[in-house]
Write an enzyme that holds these catalytic residues in place. Structure first.
Site, PDB file in Angstrom:
ATOM      1  N   ASP A 132       0.866  -1.179   0.000  1.00 42.78           N
ATOM      2  CA  ASP A 132       0.000   0.000   0.000  1.00 42.78           C
ATOM      3  C   ASP A 132       0.903   1.229   0.000  1.00 42.78           C
ATOM      4  O   ASP A 132       0.989   1.948   0.992  1.00 42.78           O
ATOM      5  CB  ASP A 132      -0.920  -0.008   1.224  1.00 42.78           C
ATOM      6  CG  ASP A 132      -1.936   1.122   1.179  1.00 42.78           C
ATOM      7  OD1 ASP A 132      -2.383   1.457   0.069  1.00 42.78           O
ATOM      8  OD2 ASP A 132      -2.259   1.676   2.238  1.00 42.78           O
ATOM      9  N   CYS A 138      -5.344   4.569  -2.650  1.00 46.84           N
ATOM     10  CA  CYS A 138      -6.572   5.349  -2.429  1.00 46.84           C
ATOM     11  C   CYS A 138      -6.595   6.488  -3.450  1.00 46.84           C
ATOM     12  O   CYS A 138      -6.871   7.638  -3.121  1.00 46.84           O
ATOM     13  CB  CYS A 138      -6.661   5.864  -0.998  1.00 46.84           C
ATOM     14  SG  CYS A 138      -5.237   6.826  -0.463  1.00 46.84           S
TER      15      CYS A 138
END
Length: 274
Positions: free
Chosen positions: A28, A95
């Protein structure tokens, strides 16, 4: 069961024996955060860049440039994770709603190596309706293997892709890649301007025009002088009966008695005749 390490992931040696049993990697990495709904300014610019990339304004172009730089970093993170010989599956997520950081990274990773491929669509949230974009370097089947969300879905903007090992690791190729990367990074470090140890520690440069001012020494405390009251008859008090004195001392409490009486206070005073 967790051993945290505060380090740069790109500095970790995948061929270190301590990582021989690592089979799964969850990546991530840093991203633009353009999918976070409460960041309306970044959200609007990012959405314009996707829907109308040819007519985007100056702000959208600046956002695209930042996303491009981030995408290069994200690609290096995924490729480095693939160098661990025991890794079987890798999850990559952001994101961001930028195609450059999402489908673009997946396309570059697939073109840069042959040991890993995309996980099948039925293994990556198969019930979710929105899949990847076909116009970012992925085929229709490849785009169906990744997942993305948009604000109109009632959530923040996210992207998820899964990679599965399809061929055994090529250790010789991995060693050659690591040696090349280390040489490049060493040249980059040598090319950086050298700073003094004081500047590296975060200190400011010395200004010769404004040298530091020396602190003024503290003045010694002046003793209090008691002035005698005038005599009742209006005359001057005699120096023998009521001298002027300088008193200094400390007040200390005596140890409490066993009885209920309050402890007495002892006063020590030094008197100097003037």
């Amino acid at each position: 069961i967790i051993t945290p390490k505060c380090a740069n992931f790109l500095d970790v040696d995948p061929l270190d024996p301590s990582y021989a049993n690592v089979e799964y990697a969850l990546l991530d990495p840093s991203c633009s955060g353009s999918g976070i709904v409460n960041r309306q300014d970044a959200l609007v610019d990012s959405y314009i860049a996707i829907v109308n990339p040819t007519g985007a304004g100056g702000e959208a172009k600046s956002s695209e440039m930042r996303a491009r730089n981030l995408a290069e970093f994200q690609t290096s993170i995924v490729l480095h994770a693939m160098r661990f010989p025991g890794v079987k599956r890798i999850s990559y997520s952001t994101c961001s709603i930028h195609a450059e950081e999402n489908e673009g990274v997946v396309a570059r990773v697939l073109q840069s190596q042959s040991e890993f491929g995309l996980a099948e669509a039925d293994q990556v949230i198969p019930t979710w309706h929105r899949r990847g974009l076909e116009t970012a370097g992925l085929t229709k089947d490849q785009a169906a293997c990744v997942v993305r969300t948009m604000p109109e879905d009632g959530t923040n903007g996210f992207f998820v892709a899964g990679f599965v090992r399809q061929q055994p690791p090529d250790l010789a190729n991995t060693k050659a890649q690591l040696a090349e990367l280390r040489a490049v990074r060493q040249k980059e470090e040598e090319a950086k301007p050298k700073h003094t140890a004081f500047e590296q520690a975060g200190g400011a440069k010395k200004n010769p025009k404004n040298p530091p001012q020396a602190k003024k020494p503290k003045q010694p405390r002046q003793p209090r002088v008691r002035v005698p009251k005038p005599a009742k008859d209006g005359g001057e008090p005699s120096s023998e009966s009521t001298p002027r004195v300088v008193a200094s001392g400390a007040v200390t409490k005596s140890k409490p008695n066993k009885g209920k009486k309050k402890p007495k206070r002892r006063v020590s005073t030094a008197v100097t005749m003037l």
